[in-house]
Scaffold this active site. Structure first.
Site, PDB file in Angstrom:
ATOM      1  N   GLY A  46       0.941  -1.122   0.011  1.00 12.73           N
ATOM      2  CA  GLY A  46      -0.065   0.135  -0.085  1.00 12.73           C
ATOM      3  C   GLY A  46       0.937   0.984   0.050  1.00 12.73           C
ATOM      4  O   GLY A  46       1.897   1.223  -0.753  1.00 12.73           O
ATOM      5  N   GLU A  47       0.687   2.133   0.976  1.00 11.43           N
ATOM      6  CA  GLU A  47       1.546   3.242   1.019  1.00 11.43           C
ATOM      7  C   GLU A  47       1.878   3.429   2.431  1.00 11.43           C
ATOM      8  O   GLU A  47       0.938   3.683   3.502  1.00 11.43           O
ATOM      9  CB  GLU A  47       0.608   4.607   0.664  1.00 11.43           C
ATOM     10  CG  GLU A  47       1.713   5.687   0.213  1.00 11.43           C
ATOM     11  CD  GLU A  47       2.486   5.299  -1.049  1.00 11.43           C
ATOM     12  OE1 GLU A  47       1.963   4.648  -2.296  1.00 11.43           O
ATOM     13  OE2 GLU A  47       3.814   5.526  -0.996  1.00 11.43           O
ATOM     14  N   SER A  48       3.150   3.219   2.808  1.00 14.00           N
ATOM     15  CA  SER A  48       3.379   3.136   4.284  1.00 14.00           C
ATOM     16  C   SER A  48       3.112   4.506   4.811  1.00 14.00           C
ATOM     17  O   SER A  48       2.827   4.740   6.172  1.00 14.00           O
ATOM     18  CB  SER A  48       5.257   2.768   4.136  1.00 14.00           C
ATOM     19  OG  SER A  48       5.781   3.662   3.258  1.00 14.00           O
ATOM     20  N   CYS A  76       6.427  -5.134   0.783  1.00 20.58           N
ATOM     21  CA  CYS A  76       6.381  -3.838   0.304  1.00 20.58           C
ATOM     22  C   CYS A  76       6.204  -2.889   1.174  1.00 20.58           C
ATOM     23  O   CYS A  76       6.969  -2.614   1.914  1.00 20.58           O
ATOM     24  CB  CYS A  76       5.624  -3.834  -0.844  1.00 20.58           C
ATOM     25  SG  CYS A  76       6.185  -2.505  -2.225  1.00 20.58           S
ATOM     26  N   ARG A 103      12.451   3.824   0.170  1.00 21.94           N
ATOM     27  CA  ARG A 103      11.395   3.938  -0.708  1.00 21.94           C
ATOM     28  C   ARG A 103      11.431   4.208  -2.160  1.00 21.94           C
ATOM     29  O   ARG A 103      12.183   4.880  -2.499  1.00 21.94           O
ATOM     30  CB  ARG A 103      10.546   4.662   0.127  1.00 21.94           C
ATOM     31  CG  ARG A 103      10.025   4.646   1.427  1.00 21.94           C
ATOM     32  CD  ARG A 103       9.291   5.540   2.103  1.00 21.94           C
ATOM     33  NE  ARG A 103       7.863   5.479   1.520  1.00 21.94           N
ATOM     34  CZ  ARG A 103       6.911   6.524   1.504  1.00 21.94           C
ATOM     35  NH1 ARG A 103       7.100   7.514   2.161  1.00 21.94           N
ATOM     36  NH2 ARG A 103       5.696   6.608   0.930  1.00 21.94           N
ATOM     37  N   ILE A 131       5.966  -3.466  -7.328  1.00 27.59           N
ATOM     38  CA  ILE A 131       5.250  -2.428  -7.726  1.00 27.59           C
ATOM     39  C   ILE A 131       5.830  -0.958  -6.761  1.00 27.59           C
ATOM     40  O   ILE A 131       5.686  -1.375  -5.556  1.00 27.59           O
ATOM     41  CB  ILE A 131       3.889  -2.838  -7.176  1.00 27.59           C
ATOM     42  CG1 ILE A 131       3.431  -3.885  -7.982  1.00 27.59           C
ATOM     43  CG2 ILE A 131       2.774  -1.536  -7.546  1.00 27.59           C
ATOM     44  CD1 ILE A 131       1.930  -4.623  -7.596  1.00 27.59           C
ATOM     45  N   ARG A 132       6.252  -0.421  -7.276  1.00 24.89           N
ATOM     46  CA  ARG A 132       6.895   0.920  -6.596  1.00 24.89           C
ATOM     47  C   ARG A 132       7.729   0.226  -5.626  1.00 24.89           C
ATOM     48  O   ARG A 132       7.476   0.957  -4.400  1.00 24.89           O
ATOM     49  CB  ARG A 132       5.777   1.904  -6.180  1.00 24.89           C
ATOM     50  CG  ARG A 132       5.300   2.758  -7.569  1.00 24.89           C
ATOM     51  CD  ARG A 132       4.008   3.650  -7.261  1.00 24.89           C
ATOM     52  NE  ARG A 132       3.211   3.054  -6.521  1.00 24.89           N
ATOM     53  CZ  ARG A 132       2.540   3.078  -5.168  1.00 24.89           C
ATOM     54  NH1 ARG A 132       3.037   4.068  -4.388  1.00 24.89           N
ATOM     55  NH2 ARG A 132       1.555   2.367  -4.907  1.00 24.89           N
ATOM     56  N   HIS A 167       5.507  -8.782  -4.012  1.00 21.37           N
ATOM     57  CA  HIS A 167       4.117  -8.924  -3.907  1.00 21.37           C
ATOM     58  C   HIS A 167       3.767 -10.427  -4.000  1.00 21.37           C
ATOM     59  O   HIS A 167       3.463 -10.695  -4.972  1.00 21.37           O
ATOM     60  CB  HIS A 167       3.256  -8.022  -4.521  1.00 21.37           C
ATOM     61  CG  HIS A 167       3.186  -6.607  -4.145  1.00 21.37           C
ATOM     62  ND1 HIS A 167       2.222  -6.115  -3.020  1.00 21.37           N
ATOM     63  CD2 HIS A 167       3.825  -5.658  -4.353  1.00 21.37           C
ATOM     64  CE1 HIS A 167       2.236  -4.740  -3.137  1.00 21.37           C
ATOM     65  NE2 HIS A 167       3.431  -4.489  -3.750  1.00 21.37           N
ATOM     66  N   GLU A 169       1.735 -12.293  -2.785  1.00 23.43           N
ATOM     67  CA  GLU A 169       0.104 -12.405  -2.806  1.00 23.43           C
ATOM     68  C   GLU A 169      -0.322 -12.365  -4.127  1.00 23.43           C
ATOM     69  O   GLU A 169      -1.520 -12.627  -4.518  1.00 23.43           O
ATOM     70  CB  GLU A 169      -0.327 -11.585  -1.637  1.00 23.43           C
ATOM     71  CG  GLU A 169      -0.675  -9.999  -2.184  1.00 23.43           C
ATOM     72  CD  GLU A 169       0.788  -9.330  -2.039  1.00 23.43           C
ATOM     73  OE1 GLU A 169       1.774  -9.816  -2.057  1.00 23.43           O
ATOM     74  OE2 GLU A 169       0.477  -7.962  -2.317  1.00 23.43           O
TER      75      GLU A 169
HETATM   76  N1  GLN Z   1       5.645   2.957  -2.613  1.00 27.62           N
HETATM   77  C1  GLN Z   1       5.159   2.322  -1.454  1.00 27.62           C
HETATM   78  C2  GLN Z   1       5.584   3.000   0.002  1.00 27.62           C
HETATM   79  O1  GLN Z   1       6.739   3.648  -0.048  1.00 27.62           O
HETATM   80  C3  GLN Z   1       5.084   1.029  -1.255  1.00 27.62           C
HETATM   81  C4  GLN Z   1       4.574   0.335  -2.658  1.00 27.62           C
HETATM   82  C5  GLN Z   1       3.778  -0.830  -2.395  1.00 27.62           C
HETATM   83  O2  GLN Z   1       3.638  -1.329  -1.462  1.00 27.62           O
HETATM   84  N2  GLN Z   1       3.550  -1.405  -3.532  1.00 27.62           N
HETATM   85  O3  GLN Z   1       4.975   2.612   0.839  1.00 27.62           O
END
Ligand code: GLN
Length: 190
Positions: A46-48, A76, A103, A131-132, A167, A169
């Site tokens: 997600g987005e930490s 992630c 990150r 993913i990112r 990921h 999952e």
């Molecule tokens: N870019 C997100 C972060 O910095 C992590 C990306 C992800 O969980 N797929 O938190």
């Protein structure tokens, strides 16, 4: 054995499905008091920085107590949460694994990619969906590296805490979650 999946934001439902495929009982964790009823926890992607905002100080403390005492697996953004040091930009980490993590180190969303690499989980190469993704720049003593992409660790374990910068999952291969469930079955930290 009940596994909690932190369900504030991000791809928690894919983890729930995978854990259920492996016949674990799963609860989606949204409130501080739910940590008392679970034997292991998954912190999803997600987005930490958003996780930190949504958790608030009380639930963050509960989460911190949990990851320092019970099996936890972060993927992630979840791996970022578990790190000791977080860069780019700096933000607090729970210090469950002695590692420095950067990150978005592989670029933007468009640079997300799928890699196959060897791992400690068996002979078959492991598919890894990035993913990112963050990059683990450095690990401390006692941190096991279970897989690498190029020369950087992407799957690590310290005691009963695991982290993946990809990921698992989202791949069909169930080995990474199965490995985590072994840690939960073994219970205490080595
Ligand atoms: N870019 C997100 C972060 O910095 C992590 C990306 C992800 O969980 N797929 O938190």
């Amino acid at each position: 054995m009940i596994i909690g999946v932190l369900a504030l934001q991000g791809d928690f439902d894919a983890h729930r499905r995978r854990l259920e495929e492996l016949v674990a009982e799963v609860v989606l964790v949204r409130k501080a008091d739910q940590f008392d009823g679970i034997d292991g926890l998954v912190i999803p992607g997600g987005e930490s920085s958003t996780f930190l905002k949504l958790l608030g100080p009380g639930t963050l403390q509960k989460l911190s107590d949990f990851v320092h005492s019970k099996p936890t697996f972060g993927t992630c953004a979840g791996a970022i949460m578990l790190a000791k040091e977080v860069e780019n930009p700096h933000q607090p980490g729970l210090n469950a694994i002695d590692m420095t993590i950067r990150r978005n180190a592989y670029g933007r969303q468009i640079d997300s990619t799928i890699v196959e690499a060897a791992s400690a989980l068996g002979e078959e190469p492991l598919e890894m969906v990035f993913i990112r993704a963050p990059r683990i720049e450095k690990v401390g003593p006692g941190v096991e590296v279970l897989a690498k992409r190029d020369d950087y660790p992407v799957l690590v374990r310290k005691g009963s805490v695991m982290a993946a910068t990809f990921h698992p999952e989202l791949s069909a291969d169930k080995r990474v979650h199965a490995e985590f469930l072994k840690l939960v079955r073994n219970g205490s930290r080595r």
